[in-house]
Design an enzyme around this catalytic site. Structure first.
Site, PDB file in Angstrom:
ATOM      1  N   SER A  25       0.850  -1.185   0.000  1.00  0.00           N
ATOM      2  CA  SER A  25       0.000   0.000   0.000  1.00  0.00           C
ATOM      3  C   SER A  25       0.888   1.238   0.000  1.00  0.00           C
ATOM      4  O   SER A  25       1.650   1.471   0.952  1.00  0.00           O
ATOM      5  CB  SER A  25      -0.897   0.010   1.235  1.00  0.00           C
ATOM      6  OG  SER A  25      -1.449   1.304   1.369  1.00  0.00           O
ATOM      7  N   HIS A  31      -1.024  -1.098  -4.340  1.00  0.00           N
ATOM      8  CA  HIS A  31      -2.334  -0.872  -3.739  1.00  0.00           C
ATOM      9  C   HIS A  31      -2.472   0.630  -3.436  1.00  0.00           C
ATOM     10  O   HIS A  31      -1.624   1.214  -2.751  1.00  0.00           O
ATOM     11  CB  HIS A  31      -2.452  -1.703  -2.460  1.00  0.00           C
ATOM     12  CG  HIS A  31      -3.778  -1.616  -1.783  1.00  0.00           C
ATOM     13  ND1 HIS A  31      -4.873  -2.362  -2.190  1.00  0.00           N
ATOM     14  CD2 HIS A  31      -4.209  -0.880  -0.727  1.00  0.00           C
ATOM     15  CE1 HIS A  31      -5.898  -2.090  -1.402  1.00  0.00           C
ATOM     16  NE2 HIS A  31      -5.523  -1.184  -0.509  1.00  0.00           N
ATOM     17  N   ASP A  70      -4.802   3.577  -1.872  1.00  0.00           N
ATOM     18  CA  ASP A  70      -5.916   3.823  -0.951  1.00  0.00           C
ATOM     19  C   ASP A  70      -6.492   5.214  -1.152  1.00  0.00           C
ATOM     20  O   ASP A  70      -5.858   6.212  -0.809  1.00  0.00           O
ATOM     21  CB  ASP A  70      -5.419   3.689   0.492  1.00  0.00           C
ATOM     22  CG  ASP A  70      -5.156   2.239   0.864  1.00  0.00           C
ATOM     23  OD1 ASP A  70      -6.067   1.418   0.678  1.00  0.00           O
ATOM     24  OD2 ASP A  70      -4.040   1.939   1.321  1.00  0.00           O
ATOM     25  N   MET A 124      -9.166   7.887  -0.047  1.00  0.00           N
ATOM     26  CA  MET A 124     -10.033   8.203   1.104  1.00  0.00           C
ATOM     27  C   MET A 124     -10.585   9.609   0.961  1.00  0.00           C
ATOM     28  O   MET A 124      -9.864  10.527   0.549  1.00  0.00           O
ATOM     29  CB  MET A 124      -9.216   8.114   2.398  1.00  0.00           C
ATOM     30  CG  MET A 124      -8.517   6.786   2.595  1.00  0.00           C
ATOM     31  SD  MET A 124      -7.708   6.726   4.191  1.00  0.00           S
ATOM     32  CE  MET A 124      -6.791   5.174   4.050  1.00  0.00           C
ATOM     33  N   HIS A 127      -8.284   1.083  -4.256  1.00  0.00           N
ATOM     34  CA  HIS A 127      -9.259   0.781  -3.198  1.00  0.00           C
ATOM     35  C   HIS A 127      -9.984   2.066  -2.834  1.00  0.00           C
ATOM     36  O   HIS A 127      -9.396   2.950  -2.210  1.00  0.00           O
ATOM     37  CB  HIS A 127      -8.462   0.184  -2.012  1.00  0.00           C
ATOM     38  CG  HIS A 127      -9.252  -0.032  -0.768  1.00  0.00           C
ATOM     39  ND1 HIS A 127      -8.650  -0.314   0.446  1.00  0.00           N
ATOM     40  CD2 HIS A 127     -10.591  -0.021  -0.528  1.00  0.00           C
ATOM     41  CE1 HIS A 127      -9.585  -0.468   1.377  1.00  0.00           C
ATOM     42  NE2 HIS A 127     -10.762  -0.289   0.815  1.00  0.00           N
ATOM     43  N   MET A 160     -12.247   4.182  -0.749  1.00  0.00           N
ATOM     44  CA  MET A 160     -12.931   4.321   0.548  1.00  0.00           C
ATOM     45  C   MET A 160     -13.648   5.657   0.511  1.00  0.00           C
ATOM     46  O   MET A 160     -13.260   6.626   1.171  1.00  0.00           O
ATOM     47  CB  MET A 160     -11.893   4.271   1.688  1.00  0.00           C
ATOM     48  CG  MET A 160     -11.401   2.868   1.962  1.00  0.00           C
ATOM     49  SD  MET A 160      -9.827   2.862   2.834  1.00  0.00           S
ATOM     50  CE  MET A 160      -8.709   2.988   1.453  1.00  0.00           C
ATOM     51  N   MET A 207     -11.452  -6.317   4.771  1.00  0.00           N
ATOM     52  CA  MET A 207     -10.666  -5.427   5.625  1.00  0.00           C
ATOM     53  C   MET A 207     -10.380  -6.155   6.947  1.00  0.00           C
ATOM     54  O   MET A 207     -11.294  -6.664   7.592  1.00  0.00           O
ATOM     55  CB  MET A 207     -11.432  -4.136   5.932  1.00  0.00           C
ATOM     56  CG  MET A 207     -11.613  -3.185   4.758  1.00  0.00           C
ATOM     57  SD  MET A 207     -10.108  -2.744   3.886  1.00  0.00           S
ATOM     58  CE  MET A 207      -9.080  -2.041   5.175  1.00  0.00           C
ATOM     59  N   GLY A 216      -3.129   3.597   7.958  1.00  0.00           N
ATOM     60  CA  GLY A 216      -2.154   2.510   7.914  1.00  0.00           C
ATOM     61  C   GLY A 216      -1.645   2.225   9.321  1.00  0.00           C
ATOM     62  O   GLY A 216      -1.910   2.993  10.261  1.00  0.00           O
ATOM     63  N   GLY A 217      -0.950   1.135   9.467  1.00  0.00           N
ATOM     64  CA  GLY A 217      -0.262   0.835  10.723  1.00  0.00           C
ATOM     65  C   GLY A 217      -1.144   0.362  11.866  1.00  0.00           C
ATOM     66  O   GLY A 217      -0.726   0.393  13.021  1.00  0.00           O
ATOM     67  N   ASP A 248      -6.563  -6.866   3.685  1.00  0.00           N
ATOM     68  CA  ASP A 248      -5.961  -5.535   3.796  1.00  0.00           C
ATOM     69  C   ASP A 248      -6.035  -5.034   5.235  1.00  0.00           C
ATOM     70  O   ASP A 248      -7.127  -4.856   5.774  1.00  0.00           O
ATOM     71  CB  ASP A 248      -6.740  -4.590   2.859  1.00  0.00           C
ATOM     72  CG  ASP A 248      -6.169  -3.180   2.819  1.00  0.00           C
ATOM     73  OD1 ASP A 248      -5.104  -2.939   3.416  1.00  0.00           O
ATOM     74  OD2 ASP A 248      -6.807  -2.325   2.180  1.00  0.00           O
ATOM     75  N   GLY A 282       1.104  -2.299   4.001  1.00  0.00           N
ATOM     76  CA  GLY A 282       1.649  -0.950   3.877  1.00  0.00           C
ATOM     77  C   GLY A 282       2.861  -0.780   4.755  1.00  0.00           C
ATOM     78  O   GLY A 282       4.011  -0.906   4.311  1.00  0.00           O
TER      79      GLY A 282
END
Ligand code: DX5
Ligand code: ZN
Length: 219
Positions: free
Chosen positions: A10, A33, A35, A37, A66, A68, A137, A144-145, A175, A197
């Site tokens: 990611s 990947h 993300d 958002m 992806h 979101m 998910m 992340g993290g 993910d 990620g």
């Protein structure tokens, strides 16, 4: 179960001040990947089609985008025009899921549906024939993290049974919170497309981590 393992770092955890250098560090990856958002579906805001277009220019890896975002159907064309090869939308954000998946496929991209950790698999039972992949998910999306939610393993196993019954060629993607420490567990549960990620970018040598991840899933 012997489906091909696909590793998708990611880029949320990449260094955007040195994006090209960051991408060189993950040259062993299968896909990127991305993300997206919007600050509404999830609390965070990241990037849009412009960054997808930029990534397409500077990388030859397929882009796994992806979304979101709320009302994802409004942006399907924009992200595919920008270069998304795989495009996933959340079940929770899609009122007309079948129509959106059909549109993604018509446009020539792989169509995916994403489920938040607490969303039941049954919500997509009647959408399976219109999609290519399902993204589970294993954290609540937005950042992340975060830590892997343990019951995601049970969900992967249940999804394997569901796809075997309805459409065995569907790819299962996972993910959130996947690292070298737990990648073999999620792979053995049945997820073959794996996003990571911080588990890749925050390690000393991301390419070495990717190779070690592959090795761990082999044994
Ligand atoms: C979370 C994103 C993930 C995230 C994964 O909302 O969808 O793709 O970047 O990051 P890690 O692997 O650090 O949990
Ligand atoms: Zn993601």
């Amino acid at each position: 179960m012997s489906k091909e393992l696909l590793i998708a770092p990611s880029i949320l955890s990449a260094d955007f001040a040195n994006l090209t250098a960051s991408l060189e560090k993950i040259s062993e990856a299968d896909l990127l990947h991305v993300d997206v958002m919007d600050g509404r579906f999830v609390p965070n805001i990241t990037y849009g089609p412009l960054i997808v277009k930029t990534l397409k220019k500077i990388s030859d890896k397929p882009l796994d985008v992806h979304l979101m975002i709320v009302e994802p159907e409004k942006y399907i064309d924009a992200f595919i025009d920008a270069g998304a090869d795989w495009l996933s939308i959340h079940q929770e954000a899609s009122i007309h899921l079948q129509r959106s998946l059909t549109r993604i496929k018509e446009r020539g991209a792989k169509a995916g549906v994403v489920l938040n950790p607490a969303t039941a698999l049954e919500t997509i039972e009647y959408a399976i024939e219109y999609l290519d992949y399902i993204l589970l998910m294993s954290v609540n999306p937005g950042f992340g993290g975060q830590k892997f939610i343990p019951n995601s393993l049970r969900k992967i196993e249940a999804l394997v049974k569901m796809t075997e019954r309805l459409k065995p060629e569907v790819i299962i993607e996972i993910d959130g919170g996947v690292t070298l420490d737990n990648i073999d567990i999620v792979y053995n549960a049945g997820a073959t497309m794996i996003v990571s990620g911080s588990g890749i970018f925050k390690t000393e040598n991301p390419n070495t981590t990717i190779s070690a991840m592959r090795e761990k899933c082999r044994t």
